[in-house]
Design a protein around this motif. Structure first.
Motif, PDB file in Angstrom:
ATOM      1  N   UNK A 103       0.822  -1.215   0.000  1.00 26.96           N
ATOM      2  CA  UNK A 103       0.000   0.000   0.000  1.00 26.96           C
ATOM      3  C   UNK A 103       0.855   1.263   0.000  1.00 26.96           C
ATOM      4  N   UNK A 104       2.174   1.079  -0.177  1.00 22.90           N
ATOM      5  CA  UNK A 104       3.141   2.191  -0.196  1.00 22.90           C
ATOM      6  C   UNK A 104       3.213   2.920   1.144  1.00 22.90           C
ATOM      7  N   UNK A 105       2.994   2.172   2.223  1.00 27.69           N
ATOM      8  CA  UNK A 105       3.164   2.667   3.579  1.00 27.69           C
ATOM      9  C   UNK A 105       4.481   2.129   4.137  1.00 27.69           C
ATOM     10  N   UNK A 106       4.997   2.700   5.230  1.00 23.41           N
ATOM     11  CA  UNK A 106       6.286   2.248   5.758  1.00 23.41           C
ATOM     12  C   UNK A 106       6.287   0.770   6.143  1.00 23.41           C
ATOM     13  N   UNK A 107       7.312   0.065   5.696  1.00 20.24           N
ATOM     14  CA  UNK A 107       7.489  -1.351   6.016  1.00 20.24           C
ATOM     15  C   UNK A 107       8.660  -1.566   6.960  1.00 20.24           C
ATOM     16  N   UNK A 108       9.743  -0.802   6.751  1.00 21.31           N
ATOM     17  CA  UNK A 108      11.008  -1.012   7.447  1.00 21.31           C
ATOM     18  C   UNK A 108      11.530   0.282   8.043  1.00 21.31           C
ATOM     19  N   UNK A 109      12.276   0.132   9.111  1.00 17.02           N
ATOM     20  CA  UNK A 109      13.041   1.269   9.618  1.00 17.02           C
ATOM     21  C   UNK A 109      14.245   1.479   8.699  1.00 17.02           C
ATOM     22  N   UNK A 110      14.859   2.660   8.724  1.00 14.55           N
ATOM     23  CA  UNK A 110      16.085   2.876   7.939  1.00 14.55           C
ATOM     24  C   UNK A 110      17.167   1.888   8.368  1.00 14.55           C
ATOM     25  N   UNK A 111      17.856   1.319   7.400  1.00 12.61           N
ATOM     26  CA  UNK A 111      18.903   0.343   7.691  1.00 12.61           C
ATOM     27  C   UNK A 111      20.278   0.978   7.685  1.00 12.61           C
ATOM     28  N   UNK A 112      21.137   0.475   8.555  1.00 12.47           N
ATOM     29  CA  UNK A 112      22.531   0.839   8.513  1.00 12.47           C
ATOM     30  C   UNK A 112      23.185   0.201   7.284  1.00 12.47           C
ATOM     31  N   UNK A 113      24.267   0.758   6.827  1.00  8.36           N
ATOM     32  CA  UNK A 113      24.979   0.192   5.678  1.00  8.36           C
ATOM     33  C   UNK A 113      25.357  -1.255   5.926  1.00  8.36           C
ATOM     34  N   UNK A 114      25.779  -1.564   7.142  1.00 12.32           N
ATOM     35  CA  UNK A 114      26.176  -2.936   7.478  1.00 12.32           C
ATOM     36  C   UNK A 114      24.981  -3.881   7.450  1.00 12.32           C
ATOM     37  N   UNK A 115      23.793  -3.389   7.838  1.00 14.01           N
ATOM     38  CA  UNK A 115      22.598  -4.225   7.809  1.00 14.01           C
ATOM     39  C   UNK A 115      22.191  -4.539   6.376  1.00 14.01           C
ATOM     40  N   UNK A 116      22.263  -3.539   5.508  1.00 16.43           N
ATOM     41  CA  UNK A 116      21.951  -3.766   4.092  1.00 16.43           C
ATOM     42  C   UNK A 116      22.931  -4.775   3.482  1.00 16.43           C
ATOM     43  N   UNK A 117      24.202  -4.591   3.775  1.00 15.25           N
ATOM     44  CA  UNK A 117      25.218  -5.492   3.239  1.00 15.25           C
ATOM     45  C   UNK A 117      24.995  -6.920   3.732  1.00 15.25           C
ATOM     46  N   UNK A 118      24.564  -7.067   4.972  1.00 19.84           N
ATOM     47  CA  UNK A 118      24.290  -8.395   5.518  1.00 19.84           C
ATOM     48  C   UNK A 118      23.188  -9.095   4.724  1.00 19.84           C
ATOM     49  N   UNK A 119      22.111  -8.373   4.435  1.00 22.01           N
ATOM     50  CA  UNK A 119      21.004  -8.961   3.682  1.00 22.01           C
ATOM     51  C   UNK A 119      21.448  -9.408   2.293  1.00 22.01           C
ATOM     52  N   UNK A 120      22.249  -8.587   1.653  1.00 23.89           N
ATOM     53  CA  UNK A 120      22.706  -8.914   0.302  1.00 23.89           C
ATOM     54  C   UNK A 120      23.675 -10.091   0.305  1.00 23.89           C
ATOM     55  N   UNK A 121      24.602 -10.093   1.241  1.00 24.12           N
ATOM     56  CA  UNK A 121      25.612 -11.152   1.267  1.00 24.12           C
ATOM     57  C   UNK A 121      25.048 -12.469   1.807  1.00 24.12           C
ATOM     58  N   UNK A 122      24.046 -12.370   2.669  1.00 26.84           N
ATOM     59  CA  UNK A 122      23.465 -13.571   3.268  1.00 26.84           C
ATOM     60  C   UNK A 122      22.508 -14.271   2.313  1.00 26.84           C
ATOM     61  N   UNK A 123      21.701 -13.498   1.580  1.00 30.15           N
ATOM     62  CA  UNK A 123      20.644 -14.121   0.775  1.00 30.15           C
ATOM     63  C   UNK A 123      20.678 -13.758  -0.712  1.00 30.15           C
ATOM     64  N   UNK A 124      20.837 -12.502  -1.045  1.00 33.77           N
ATOM     65  CA  UNK A 124      20.719 -12.089  -2.442  1.00 33.77           C
ATOM     66  C   UNK A 124      21.826 -12.683  -3.325  1.00 33.77           C
ATOM     67  N   UNK A 125      23.070 -12.429  -2.953  1.00 29.51           N
ATOM     68  CA  UNK A 125      24.175 -12.866  -3.808  1.00 29.51           C
ATOM     69  C   UNK A 125      24.305 -14.390  -3.878  1.00 29.51           C
ATOM     70  N   UNK A 126      24.168 -15.126  -2.768  1.00 26.74           N
ATOM     71  CA  UNK A 126      24.230 -16.587  -2.884  1.00 26.74           C
ATOM     72  C   UNK A 126      23.138 -17.169  -3.784  1.00 26.74           C
ATOM     73  N   UNK A 127      21.936 -16.557  -3.749  1.00 28.16           N
ATOM     74  CA  UNK A 127      20.871 -17.056  -4.618  1.00 28.16           C
ATOM     75  C   UNK A 127      21.246 -16.868  -6.085  1.00 28.16           C
ATOM     76  N   UNK A 128      21.761 -15.704  -6.419  1.00 31.72           N
ATOM     77  CA  UNK A 128      22.139 -15.463  -7.819  1.00 31.72           C
ATOM     78  C   UNK A 128      23.323 -16.333  -8.231  1.00 31.72           C
ATOM     79  N   UNK A 129      24.195 -16.634  -7.307  1.00 32.90           N
ATOM     80  CA  UNK A 129      25.273 -17.574  -7.615  1.00 32.90           C
ATOM     81  C   UNK A 129      24.709 -18.956  -7.919  1.00 32.90           C
ATOM     82  N   UNK A 130      23.678 -19.366  -7.183  1.00 35.48           N
ATOM     83  CA  UNK A 130      23.053 -20.668  -7.426  1.00 35.48           C
ATOM     84  C   UNK A 130      22.375 -20.708  -8.793  1.00 35.48           C
ATOM     85  N   UNK A 131      21.648 -19.640  -9.127  1.00 37.34           N
ATOM     86  CA  UNK A 131      20.970 -19.592 -10.422  1.00 37.34           C
ATOM     87  C   UNK A 131      21.990 -19.568 -11.557  1.00 37.34           C
TER      88      UNK A 131
END
Length: 283
Positions: A103-131
């Motif tokens: 609904x374009x309402x707030x979902x998340x609090x602002x993330x720290x750079x380290x928190x964003x990097x954690x999400x990408x390195x933990x889930x995003x990049x490994x998934x694309x490596x698998x594909x």
């Protein structure tokens, strides 16, 4: 829930099924990032999940040829560009890491750079490596690869969608001008129509995922997206399967097997070409 079985079809070994938005899992270590209470977060998960798309495929097709993302797209969306500068949905707060609800309402609090990097390195990049690895394996062994990107979409548009008036057929086939040969897309549409489905091309969603490594570079990598309208097989208010789900599964299987048989008989374009463009695919 849709019941799965171990029965599988004779699927061409160069086919890879991609299931990116099926999971409802929000890992406990990232729960505090979301500003929604448990009830509202559960509602958001129901609205944004491509429910049971793994089961729709895994009941009939080999699980060894499925690449499934293990956590919810609300955690990180593997069908977005990693950089928000490249992702047009980031302007709506729905880039690779969502800031907004459907609904374009707030979902998340602002993330720290380290928190964003954690999400990408933990889930995003490994998934694309698998594909990418699955596509490379098919290319190495069979000199071709076909990615079938499986999604579902709600019967009524959600506020975050960019075109709220788009035609919403029972089956949407997404294609890419380079990696989705027109003849194959036409045949796929015909196969679904033979099973009684109403079919549209690139509506209400468009595109087909291809690993960055191969995008607009390797013509032997082909891809299509298949989106199933949710009211065909689930109760959209709960995400649970409805009384028509088993029949829809059978019709889906029949259409895909007919098309895969046809595509296996076609001579694929085996010439490689180069381009400087790259993308993860679907909008």
């Amino acid at each position: 829930m849709i019941k799965s079985s171990s029965t599988s079809c004779e699927t061409p070994p160069w086919v890879i099924f991609h299931i990116p938005h099926d999971s409802t899992v929000i890992p406990s270590e990232v729960r505090d990032q979301f500003v929604l209470n448990d009830k509202d977060l559960s509602r958001e998960i129901i609205k944004m999940t491509d429910h049971h798309t793994y089961d729709l495929i895994a009941r009939f097709f080999p699980t060894s040829q499925i690449v499934k993302f293990p956590v919810s797209r609300l955690v990180v969306d593997v069908e977005r560009f990693e950089s928000d500068c490249d992702e047009h949905m980031a302007a709506r707060g729905m880039g690779v890491i969502y800031k907004s609800t459907h609904e374009l309402k707030p979902l998340r609090r602002p993330l720290l750079t380290a928190e964003r990097e954690y999400l990408l390195s933990k889930w995003y990049r490994p998934h694309h490596e698998s594909l990418t690895g699955a596509v490379d394996k098919a290319l190495n062994e069979f000199r071709r690869a076909l990615v079938i990107d499986v999604h579902s979409f709600p019967s009524l548009p959600l506020p975050y969608e960019t075109d709220l008036t788009a035609y919403r057929p029972e089956i949407c086939i997404g294609s890419d001008s380079y990696h989705s040969p027109a003849e194959g897309v036409h045949e796929l549409s015909s196969c679904f129509e033979l099973e009684g489905f109403e079919v549209g091309i690139n509506t209400p969603f468009a595109g087909a995922i291809v690993p960055v490594k191969h995008f607009r570079k390797v013509e032997r990598v082909q891809s299509v997206m298949i989106e199933i309208r949710r009211d065909l097989y689930i109760d959209e208010s709960t995400g649970f399967s409805n009384e028509r789900s088993t029949v829809v599964q059978e019709r889906l299987k029949n259409a895909l097997m007919r098309w895969l048989t046809l595509s296996g008989e076609m001579i694929p374009p085996f010439s490689d070409s180069s381009s400087a463009e790259s993308s993860v695919g679907k909008l």
